[in-house]
Design an enzyme around this catalytic site. Sequence first.
Site, PDB file in Angstrom:
ATOM      1  CD  GLU A 139      -2.979  -0.727   0.309  1.00  0.00           C
ATOM      2  OE1 GLU A 139      -3.293   0.343  -0.389  1.00  0.00           O
ATOM      3  OE2 GLU A 139      -3.834  -1.759  -0.469  1.00  0.00           O
ATOM      4  CD  GLU A 173      -5.424   7.982  -3.315  1.00  0.00           C
ATOM      5  OE1 GLU A 173      -5.689   7.461  -4.673  1.00  0.00           O
ATOM      6  OE2 GLU A 173      -5.984   7.782  -2.765  1.00  0.00           O
TER       7      GLU A 173
END
Length: 262
Positions: free
Chosen positions: A86, A108
């Site tokens: 991730e 992100e």
Amino acid sequence: MALLFLLWCSLFCFAVEAFSISSLVSKELYDSIFLHKDDTACPAKDFYTYESFIKASRYFPRFGNTGHLATRKREIAAFLAQISHETTGGWPTAPDGPYAWGLCFKEEVSPQSDYCDSTNKQWPCYPGKSYKGRGPIQLSWNYNYGPAGKALGFDGLKNPEIVSNSSLIAFKTALWFWMTEQKPKPSCHNVMVGRYDPTKKDMVANRTAGFGLVTNIINGGLECGIPTDGRVADRIGYFQRYASIFNVDAGPNLDCQYQKPY
């Protein structure tokens, strides 16, 4: 009552401490697993500290403490593998290989949306806030930030940024997601420690226990039911490396290409 509590704690609290995952994951091992997390090339440089990881794990005493030693090690390896993918900064020809670059990002980059599900009235989005991926598990969407914050003591809807500003809270959200059942999905923890009890729908959907089912729980809608998906392969690569470091077998059902997403 106080005497009874002290007696209980003398037995139970000691047991929790005795089986702390720090006995299985030393700082030296942690640093060898995440070889490049503090490189200048990684935006999360100096964020994901060993101390925060261990401290966060104490809030979830069943993590890495359930079952036989091999089961405990395998669960830790699986968790570290999933958060590595991730947050990966690796690439095929990266120094020390593509699976040495976990925990490189803390949020992100260039999200395509604000991850607000406006149909979810239980956890309504706060105006102007983005629920993009943050932290080791890249916690996303208002319906995850809300309950995570409620469980961990912060306002996930009004202050989602705290997940990328506090190393301790970041790890706590990842472990909260790992340990928490969100029906119809089982918890990642229960899958990895052999406590997954598939329903009839699960069996029809070929959701068999193993690392692949954990991937399905985390991001199955985008990655599962797809032959030879590169993202799934990356997760498996991390897991196999870590399982080898912990000297345990990775187990069966590593991918989810034949599983129906939830």
